[in-house]
Design an enzyme around this catalytic site. Structure first.
Site, mmCIF file in Angstrom:
data_model
loop_
_atom_site.group_PDB
_atom_site.id
_atom_site.type_symbol
_atom_site.label_atom_id
_atom_site.label_comp_id
_atom_site.label_asym_id
_atom_site.label_seq_id
_atom_site.Cartn_x
_atom_site.Cartn_y
_atom_site.Cartn_z
ATOM 1 N N GLU A 1 3.114 17.241 -7.499
ATOM 2 C CA GLU A 1 2.862 18.216 -6.446
ATOM 3 C C GLU A 1 3.732 19.418 -6.757
ATOM 4 O O GLU A 1 4.716 19.304 -7.472
ATOM 5 C CB GLU A 1 3.237 17.634 -5.081
ATOM 6 C CG GLU A 1 4.712 17.788 -4.685
ATOM 7 C CD GLU A 1 5.694 17.035 -5.571
ATOM 8 O OE1 GLU A 1 5.278 16.071 -6.253
ATOM 9 O OE2 GLU A 1 6.891 17.418 -5.596
ATOM 10 N N SER B 1 19.342 28.237 -8.458
ATOM 11 C CA SER B 1 18.398 27.203 -8.899
ATOM 12 C C SER B 1 17.242 27.742 -9.736
ATOM 13 O O SER B 1 16.658 27.015 -10.527
ATOM 14 C CB SER B 1 17.864 26.446 -7.686
ATOM 15 O OG SER B 1 17.261 27.343 -6.772
ATOM 16 N N LYS C 1 14.149 22.466 -12.034
ATOM 17 C CA LYS C 1 13.134 21.414 -11.946
ATOM 18 C C LYS C 1 12.927 20.665 -13.262
ATOM 19 O O LYS C 1 12.601 19.482 -13.272
ATOM 20 C CB LYS C 1 11.797 22.018 -11.491
ATOM 21 C CG LYS C 1 11.840 22.634 -10.097
ATOM 22 C CD LYS C 1 11.838 21.595 -9.013
ATOM 23 C CE LYS C 1 11.839 22.237 -7.623
ATOM 24 N NZ LYS C 1 12.025 21.229 -6.562
HETATM 25 C C1 LIG Z 1 13.933 27.795 -7.838
HETATM 26 C C2 LIG Z 1 13.804 26.715 -6.830
HETATM 27 N N1 LIG Z 1 14.873 26.377 -6.095
HETATM 28 C C3 LIG Z 1 14.807 25.421 -5.154
HETATM 29 C C4 LIG Z 1 13.621 24.766 -4.884
HETATM 30 C C5 LIG Z 1 13.603 23.768 -3.779
HETATM 31 O O1 LIG Z 1 13.553 22.434 -4.204
HETATM 32 P P1 LIG Z 1 14.798 21.489 -4.108
HETATM 33 O O2 LIG Z 1 15.309 21.566 -2.713
HETATM 34 O O3 LIG Z 1 14.277 20.155 -4.460
HETATM 35 O O4 LIG Z 1 15.810 21.944 -5.087
HETATM 36 C C6 LIG Z 1 12.481 25.074 -5.646
HETATM 37 C C7 LIG Z 1 11.215 24.376 -5.390
HETATM 38 O O5 LIG Z 1 10.161 24.712 -5.752
HETATM 39 C C8 LIG Z 1 12.586 26.083 -6.631
HETATM 40 O O6 LIG Z 1 11.519 26.426 -7.356
#
Ligand SMILES: Cc1ncc(COP(=O)(O)O)c(C=O)c1O
Lengths: 269, 392
Positions: free
Chosen positions: B111, B377, B89
């Protein structure tokens, strides 16, 4: 097909100022209040009535209208059911052009998604059959409207009302004016509905600026209009004003819907 | 086929800017300026310096040998969990806060679902000395408590969203309402590739550093500039968009997006938008959306707060419609299994969101010589309470 004058256009032809438009959410406070509210508003002398189509995620609305939408949805309101209710109501609202002044113009106000799911053409067709004169769809932007939807709305003679705000540039206001019929909805302050009460001097400056533009389309001021004072003040700068959250609050309080509505309208005009 | 946004703000049939007039000046200001600002030399320098020295990029591309052995293939983990603040993020919040400063904004709103975007926003606001307000669903405030504390420590004000399902969708509604009420001094840092144009494109560009690095790192490690598969989880879709970005036009790369199936796709407690949704409008863009026949947005469910969203970015709706990416899903249970497996085999505690991507390895059946990149992620510190509870 007999083409009758759109009642919104008639309202502005017959009356130049102090036009009162009242918003309420369909299916609130009770599922079957819709037609009662319309009938009482008509009897009490509202010039225009905006029927809100409840939506799960009303982005431009403050807590009062959010709440009324939530209650209406819980009561079981849907666009399909609203049209069914309105079709029954057309028996006591005579067709436009017959009964003169006391026939309020009727608009639907709602977010785009339920209308898309219903089908835009289907929506316009049903709306016309229910005697709807116009729509206000806050999240349908001007460009999308012009490209995709205008021919459909035009075919059914339904006016699409656009909003302007204190932040809208003069250039864009002129563009909106050129595409507007009926009236322009002048949002009184940069806010969601029902947040800022009354009218202050900053807003008066904005109203004056717009008045000087000498637009071809009549203006109605909405957001923050809730009582006799704010209504009268707004009417100094525009052809009339729109009351929404203030009326919803009154509906919520009223033990008897009928007297509540007539007392509320009396307290405004 | 072109998978990028067109000049009108659409990805195929999806996207656009379905916003109330109150937001038009702000969104237009962004649309007119974002590319000019982002690709200016001064922005690029400041952005890249911060990504390197503050975020710690490039994030490693790690060959997970024991996991690879387990699945009889070659699994590389893109370690976004090692970024400052613990997720991808921050790539986006650094970009947007630099943009906001150049637009003269002094107040930042955001948000958050899992709280990772909220923490990343609070972090960059502290870094830049800007006021920060984060909207978060009441349910998420409870299940992601450590991130709430982090945001407060960083000086942000956390405002609970108490409507609807009290999760990410509702937090986004409140942030949009705040922006309507504060149109002059405020920039809204959206946390995923959602919202009105130009947000989806802007956020995808900031996150595209993920696939840019994967390309370079693979070339360096195995003399190939692309893997056979890229797997990423999808909430709004920003980490997936970033991991796919530079491979979109290379059809040799199979792109796999994993949605949250919650308690089962058809259980009534799911967030698998591509299976359950139809085209509709949410938060200013036309995209795939979970909704009733009457067009009311339905309340999604996932154990993972970051994937608990009834829509998806319009870029993904188009990748789905064109078939460029495969959209699959993993249940709460499958994701949890993947968490424990990664802990055991690799000594890495993943975020619940990322675990949905890992869970797909079970079903993928990649060949022995194939190269699979999973975008990890985020890290799992924020989910410890859930993991401890499920361990017993
Ligand atoms: C670690 C992590 N992965 C994925 C996401 C999902 O978001 P996005 O689909 O935008 O990557 C989030 C959202 O809070 C997250 O904290």
């Amino acid at each position: 097909m007999i083409t009758m004058e759109n009642r919104i256009e008639r309202v502005f032809r017959e009356k130049k100022n102090n036009i009162l438009s009242v918003y309420f959410t369909a299916g609130f406070p009770e599922l079957n209040s819709t037609n009662v509210v319309i009938d009482e508003l008509r009897k009490a002398g509202a010039d225009m009535i905006e029927i809100g189509i409840p939506f799960s995620d009303p982005l431009a609305d403050g807590p009062v209208i959010q709440h009324s939408s939530e209650v209406a949805l819980k009561n079981g309101m849907s666009l399909k059911l609203l049209f069914e209710q309105l079709k029954k109501q057309s028996t006591f609202i005579p067709p436009a052009g017959q009964a003169g002044n006391q026939q309020p113009a009727i608009l639907l106000m709602g977010y785009l998604n339920p209308i898309l799911q219903f089908g835009v053409e289907n929506f316009c067709k049903e709306a016309k059959e229910c005697g709807i004169d116009g729509v206000i769809i806050p999240d349908l932007p001007l460009q999308e409207y012009l490209h995709e939807y205008k021919p459909i709305f035009d075919k059914y003679g339904i006016l699409n009302i656009f909003l302007i705000t204190p932040q809208t540039s003069d250039e864009r206001i002129r563009l909106i004016d050129s595409h507007s019929k009926g009236f322009i909805y002048m949002v009184s302050s940069s806010s969601t509905t029902g947040i800022k009460a009354g009218i202050n001097t900053t807003q008066e400056g904005y109203f004056r600026r717009i008045k000087k533009l000498k637009l071809k389309t009549p203006l109605m001021i909405g957001f923050g209009i809730s009582d006799r004072n704010s209504f009268a003040k707004a009417c100094e700068f525009a052809n009339g004003a729109i009351i929404g959250s203030g009326f919803i609050k009154a509906l919520e309080k009223g033990t008897d819907l009928k007297t509540g509505i007539s007392n509320f309208i009396k307290s405004i005009k | 086929m072109n998978y990028q946004v067109n000049e009108k703000g659409y990805y195929g049939n999806f996207g656009g800017a379905y916003i109330p007039e109150m937001l038009v000046p702000n969104v237009e200001e962004l649309r007119e300026n974002y590319l000019k600002i982002i690709y200016s030399d001064s922005f690029q320098k400041e952005f890249n310096d911060l990504l390197r020295d503050y975020v710690g990029r490039p994030s490693p591309l790690y060959l997970a040998t024991r996991l690879s052995e387990h699945y009889q293939t070659n699994v590389y983990l893109k370690r976004e969990d090692l970024n400052h603040t613990g997720a991808h993020k921050i790539n986006n919040t650094i970009g947007q806060v630099l943009l906001a400063k150049r637009l003269g904004k002094t107040r930042i709103i955001a948000e958050t679902g899992a709280g990772q975007h909220g923490v990343a926003t609070a972090t960059v606001c502290a870094l830049m000395g800007l006021e920060c307000i984060v909207y978060m669903g009441e349910v998420d405030i409870q299940r992601q408590a450590p991130n709430v504390a982090r945001m407060k420590l960083l000086g942000a004000k956390v405002v609970p969203a108490t409507c609807g399902s009290k999760t990410l969708k509702d937090a986004t509604n409140e942030a949009i309402r705040d922006w309507i009420n504060n149109p002059v001094n405020t920039h809204y840092i959206i946390g995923s590739v959602v919202g009105p144009h130009p947000y989806p494109d802007m956020v995808a560009r900031f996150q595209s550093v993920i696939s840019e690095e994967i390309k370079m790192q693979l070339t360096e490690k195995i003399k190939r500039d692309h893997p056979d598969y890229v797997i990423a989880c999808v909430g709004g879709g920003s980490n997936a968009a970033g991991a796919f970005y530079h491979f979109l036009d290379n059809e040799k790369v199979k792109l796999i997006a994993v949605e949250a199936a919650g308690k089962g796709v058809y259980s009534g407690h799911s967030a698998a938008t591509m299976v359950l949704g139809k085209p509709g409008i949410i938060h200013g863009s036309k995209t795939m959306l979970m909704q009733t026949d009457d067009g009311q947005i339905t309340e999604p469910y996932s154990i993972s707060a970051g994937l608990d969203y009834p829509g998806v970015g319009p870029i993904h709706a188009n990748l789905f419609e064109t078939g460029r990416a495969a959209f699959v899903n993993a249940t709460d249970e499958e994701a949890l299994k993947a968490v424990f497996l990664l802990c055991k085999l690799e000594g890495i505690i993943p975020a619940l969101e990322s675990a949905h991507a890992l869970a797909h390895l079970e079903k993928l059946k990649a060949k022995k010589n194939e190269i699979v990149v999973v975008n990890l992620s985020g890290r799992g510190d924020k989910d410890l309470a859930t993991y401890i509870e499920k361990m017993q």
